[in-house]
Design a protein around this motif. Structure first.
Motif, PDB file in Angstrom:
ATOM      1  N   LYS A 187       0.829  -1.207   0.000  1.00  0.00           N
ATOM      2  CA  LYS A 187       0.000   0.000   0.000  1.00  0.00           C
ATOM      3  C   LYS A 187       0.864   1.259   0.000  1.00  0.00           C
ATOM      4  N   LYS A 188       1.976   1.225   0.721  1.00  0.00           N
ATOM      5  CA  LYS A 188       2.868   2.382   0.745  1.00  0.00           C
ATOM      6  C   LYS A 188       3.496   2.589  -0.632  1.00  0.00           C
ATOM      7  N   MET A 189       3.889   1.501  -1.292  1.00  0.00           N
ATOM      8  CA  MET A 189       4.462   1.629  -2.625  1.00  0.00           C
ATOM      9  C   MET A 189       3.434   2.185  -3.613  1.00  0.00           C
ATOM     10  N   VAL A 190       2.186   1.758  -3.487  1.00  0.00           N
ATOM     11  CA  VAL A 190       1.128   2.279  -4.346  1.00  0.00           C
ATOM     12  C   VAL A 190       0.877   3.755  -4.050  1.00  0.00           C
ATOM     13  N   GLU A 191       0.873   4.099  -2.782  1.00  0.00           N
ATOM     14  CA  GLU A 191       0.705   5.508  -2.386  1.00  0.00           C
ATOM     15  C   GLU A 191       1.777   6.380  -3.022  1.00  0.00           C
ATOM     16  N   ASN A 192       2.976   5.831  -3.190  1.00  0.00           N
ATOM     17  CA  ASN A 192       4.087   6.587  -3.773  1.00  0.00           C
ATOM     18  C   ASN A 192       4.116   6.538  -5.300  1.00  0.00           C
ATOM     19  N   GLY A 193       3.196   5.770  -5.905  1.00  0.00           N
ATOM     20  CA  GLY A 193       3.085   5.821  -7.355  1.00  0.00           C
ATOM     21  C   GLY A 193       3.114   4.502  -8.100  1.00  0.00           C
ATOM     22  N   ALA A 194       3.317   3.373  -7.414  1.00  0.00           N
ATOM     23  CA  ALA A 194       3.345   2.077  -8.094  1.00  0.00           C
ATOM     24  C   ALA A 194       1.951   1.734  -8.616  1.00  0.00           C
ATOM     25  N   ASP A 195       1.900   1.149  -9.822  1.00  0.00           N
ATOM     26  CA  ASP A 195       0.612   0.752 -10.394  1.00  0.00           C
ATOM     27  C   ASP A 195       0.561  -0.732 -10.744  1.00  0.00           C
ATOM     28  N   THR A 196       1.690  -1.445 -10.573  1.00  0.00           N
ATOM     29  CA  THR A 196       1.757  -2.883 -10.803  1.00  0.00           C
ATOM     30  C   THR A 196       2.570  -3.489  -9.663  1.00  0.00           C
TER      31      THR A 196
END
Length: 339
Positions: A187-196
């Motif tokens: 979730k933190k990686m997605v919050e920072n911009g990850a989409d995959t």
């Protein structure tokens, strides 16, 4: 047929939707020495510094031609986060776990209070933010993490394989900790911009632990991660090492969008084992990508493409000494392939 941006193309391909052509990506690690020399960001510093990590990830796009940027390059940051001893890597070799920290449920309980921004886990998140700010509108921002079963094994050592069979209470307690960590980290990686999101769970193999224990310990953990990502609109890819052919149905039951298969898997056979998951792979990273000529790689890639693979890519992590020209040959074959 419409043409898509790389971001749109990969998202559609992972959902099994029509696209103009195959995306050119690697769901496994992309760092090589020749790329390091081209961009000036070298291991081990590029594993520990967000700017250098982002620079080396970017080289996979600007130097090789991959249509995505991906971090990190190793699978030890998660174990290091919890306090495992790590053998430092070099320019050519990735770090490895050499010391374990969990022997009991009491040890597990002591690790539940953590801050997800700490250590190299935080560095990976910062690198994702750098990449997303530069490329997020056009390129897929691919994040990767060690999966919960392999993280538990790193934390408990080789005793882990016996522990899940002889002490289920301990096994479930450690898996709950690692799974909840994986979800928070993702979730933190997605919050920072990850989409995959790529889940690398190399030792979570039914060939090692059997279908019963895979169903009991691994499937529920992977499903929780996949469900959390699906709520955020993030596609998931699962990679497990070895010949996973007999267990592909179990792997798919977690709900992952795609399964990365290694070079020991026959793609045509694998396709008969899944209902909807996209298959990714499976050029041998050693005997093909590292050792062959670009022309030979094109021939091998052609065979894999003709077998029906959904996304052409390495069967496991790219070897650091792999020549740029060989990776570029794989990229060329992917980009030329029409579904």
């Amino acid at each position: 047929m419409d043409e898509y941006t790389p971001k749109e193309r990969l998202a559609r391909a992972l959902r099994g939707e029509t696209v103009d052509r195959m995306p050119a990506i690697s769901v496994t690690q992309t760092g090589t020495v020749e790329q390091m020399e081209a961009c000036g960001a070298f291991w081990p510093e590029a594993n520990e510094d967000a700017e250098k990590m982002a620079a080396l990830a970017e080289a996979a796009h600007t130097v090789i031609g991959f249509e995505a940027v991906r971090v990190p390059f190793d699978i030890t940051a998660e174990a290091e986060f919890f306090g495992c001893d790590i053998k430092a890597g070099t320019k050519e070799q990735q770090p490895s776990v050499v010391g374990h920290i969990v022997k009991s449920i009491e040890d597990v309980e002591k690790l539940k209070d953590y801050e997800i921004n700490n250590g190299r886990v935080g560095v990976v998140c910062d690198a994702i933010k750098i990449l997303a700010e530069k490329y997020g509108d056009e390129l897929p921002i691919m994040a990767s993490m060690l999966g919960p079963f392999s993280l538990a094994q790193h934390m408990n050592g080789d005793d882990w394989f016996m522990a899940i069979m002889t002490d289920e209470e301990f096994g479930f307690a450690l898996m709950e900790l690692t799974t909840e960590f994986n979800i928070a980290y993702a979730k933190k990686m997605v919050e920072n911009g990850a989409d995959t999101m790529v889940i690398i769970d190399p030792t979570a193999s039914a060939m090692l632990i059997g279908d019963e224990f895979y169903q009991k310990f691994v499937v529920p953990a992977h499903k929780k991660i996949v469900d959390a990502m699906r709520e955020l609109g993030v596609a998931t890819v699962l990679h497990i090492c070895g010949d996973t052919t007999p267990s592909l149905g179990l792997m798919e039951s977690s709900g992952v969008d795609a399964i990365s298969v290694d070079q020991n898997v026959d793609v045509a056979t694998a396709l008969s084992k899944v209902d909807r998951a996209v298959l990714v792979g499976n050029l041998d990273p050693v005997s093909a990508l590292w050792k062959m000529t670009p022309e030979d790689i094109k021939k091998v890639s052609k065979g894999i493409l003709e077998s029906g693979v959904g996304l052409l890519g390495p069967g496991c992590g790219i070897v650091s000494k792999t020549p740029n020209a060989n990776l570029q040959a794989m990229v060329e074959m992917a980009k030329s392939h029409k579904y």
